[in-house]
Design an enzyme around this catalytic site. Structure first.
Site, PDB file in Angstrom:
ATOM      1  N   SER A 132      29.081  54.687  36.083  1.00 25.07           N
ATOM      2  CA  SER A 132      29.845  55.842  36.556  1.00 25.07           C
ATOM      3  C   SER A 132      28.913  56.717  37.375  1.00 25.07           C
ATOM      4  O   SER A 132      27.698  56.730  37.166  1.00 25.07           O
ATOM      5  CB  SER A 132      30.402  56.642  35.378  1.00 25.07           C
ATOM      6  OG  SER A 132      30.929  57.884  35.812  1.00 25.07           O
ATOM      7  N   TYR A 145      28.977  61.278  27.218  1.00 22.46           N
ATOM      8  CA  TYR A 145      29.441  60.228  28.128  1.00 22.46           C
ATOM      9  C   TYR A 145      28.403  59.984  29.227  1.00 22.46           C
ATOM     10  O   TYR A 145      28.086  58.838  29.546  1.00 22.46           O
ATOM     11  CB  TYR A 145      30.782  60.623  28.745  1.00 22.46           C
ATOM     12  CG  TYR A 145      31.296  59.610  29.753  1.00 22.46           C
ATOM     13  CD1 TYR A 145      31.770  58.369  29.330  1.00 22.46           C
ATOM     14  CD2 TYR A 145      31.291  59.890  31.117  1.00 22.46           C
ATOM     15  CE1 TYR A 145      32.221  57.436  30.248  1.00 22.46           C
ATOM     16  CE2 TYR A 145      31.759  58.968  32.032  1.00 22.46           C
ATOM     17  CZ  TYR A 145      32.222  57.739  31.592  1.00 22.46           C
ATOM     18  OH  TYR A 145      32.666  56.807  32.505  1.00 22.46           O
ATOM     19  N   LYS A 149      26.289  56.483  30.205  1.00 21.65           N
ATOM     20  CA  LYS A 149      26.255  55.868  31.531  1.00 21.65           C
ATOM     21  C   LYS A 149      24.847  55.907  32.150  1.00 21.65           C
ATOM     22  O   LYS A 149      24.503  55.041  32.961  1.00 21.65           O
ATOM     23  CB  LYS A 149      27.277  56.542  32.454  1.00 21.65           C
ATOM     24  CG  LYS A 149      28.723  56.278  32.025  1.00 21.65           C
ATOM     25  CD  LYS A 149      29.029  54.778  31.935  1.00 21.65           C
ATOM     26  CE  LYS A 149      30.473  54.493  31.570  1.00 21.65           C
ATOM     27  NZ  LYS A 149      30.764  53.046  31.521  1.00 21.65           N
ATOM     28  N   THR A 180      43.551  56.513  36.565  1.00 22.44           N
ATOM     29  CA  THR A 180      43.755  55.504  35.535  1.00 22.44           C
ATOM     30  C   THR A 180      44.108  56.217  34.237  1.00 22.44           C
ATOM     31  O   THR A 180      44.273  57.439  34.202  1.00 22.44           O
ATOM     32  CB  THR A 180      42.479  54.666  35.321  1.00 22.44           C
ATOM     33  OG1 THR A 180      41.460  55.503  34.754  1.00 22.44           O
ATOM     34  CG2 THR A 180      41.970  54.093  36.639  1.00 22.44           C
TER      35      THR A 180
END
Length: 266
Positions: A132, A145, A149, A180
């Site tokens: 990401s 998060y 990544k 998404t």
């Protein structure tokens, strides 16, 4: 099967993984689509659809054995399974963060340990890790998060160093935000925490919610098309930015003080 390229993709129920399956299948690849719930793959174009949990080694080895038994090789592994949590580091549930790392980071290691021996037998292969743009710079309330990544970046570079003598390549794809179920899952995982008006970080949570609602998000089909073109190249680079907004791309080149200033103002 002739000499068709055999591609194994994790996390194909939605988003980039699902779009990659369709695109690569229609480009003539032998696509093995996987997801924890194989029923979510029912209407997907793929050569083989299997249940796979990247956090469970028994599930992984069962899947790999089925693929090798049917196709005799795995040319490309796409580690796409992953999800996000939001929350200030002071408040985030550590067990939830560990579960996310199990998928986003250790899931990749699990898959590598199962697939690389098969690639080594053929002395060729590609490992594509879906990272990401968040793996390039940290953001408030998104630290866990981002950390997962950041780890994907390191894993990909390590694989390139360890596997080059076996002609096995590795790259990390760094997508920007996309339309998404990713953010819906994020809300499901973090909604209670971020909805707490009594939190001393509530100004961050409100700001983040407002920002995401107006944030420009790319079409996952566009990202998947770009990724499919990358991974089918004869040789691949260490990393690729895909559908990343210009300002985010620029931030990755800012010096630390300027990047922090930008993130604080955002």
């Amino acid at each position: 099967m002739k000499d068709e390229i055999v591609v194994l993709i994790t996390g194909c129920s939605t988003g980039i993984g699902r779009e990659l399956c369709s695109i690569l299948f229609h480009k003539g690849c032998t696509v093995v689509a996987t997801a924890r719930n194989v029923e979510t793959l029912k209407d997907l174009s793929a050569s083989l659809k299997l249940s796979l949990n990247v956090t469970q080694k028994e599930s992984i080895h069962r899947t790999i054995n089925q693929v090798i038994s049917k196709f005799h090789k795995i040319d490309i592994l796409i580690n796409n399974a992953g999800y996000s949590l939001r929350g200030a580091l002071e408040e985030i549930d550590v067990n939830s963060a560990k579960s996310m790392f199990d998928v986003n980071v250790f899931g990749i290691i699990n898959m590598v340990q199962a697939v690389v021996p098969e690639m080594r037998k053929k002395r060729c292969g590609k490992i594509i890790n879906i990272g990401s743009i968040s793996g390039k710079f940290a953001q408030p309330i998104n630290g866990t998060y981002c950390a997962s990544k950041f780890a994907v970046e390191a894993l990909s570079d390590t694989l390139r160093l360890e596997l080059h003598s076996y002609n096995i390549e590795s790259t990390v794809i760094e997508p920007g935000p996309m339309k998404t179920n990713f953010f819906n899952t994020l809300v499901d995982n973090s909604g209670d925490l971020m909805g707490n008006s009594q939190s001393c970080y509530s100004h961050f949570y409100k700001s983040d919610d407002k920002y995401r609602k107006k944030q420009k998000q790319a079409d996952p089909k566009e990202a998947a098309q770009a990724i499919s073109n990358i991974i089918l190249k004869k040789r691949i680079n260490a990393r690729y930015k895909v559908t990343v907004p210009f300002i985010y791309s620029m931030v990755t080149y800012f010096p630390d003080f300027l990047r922090e200033y930008f993130m604080k103002k955002r």
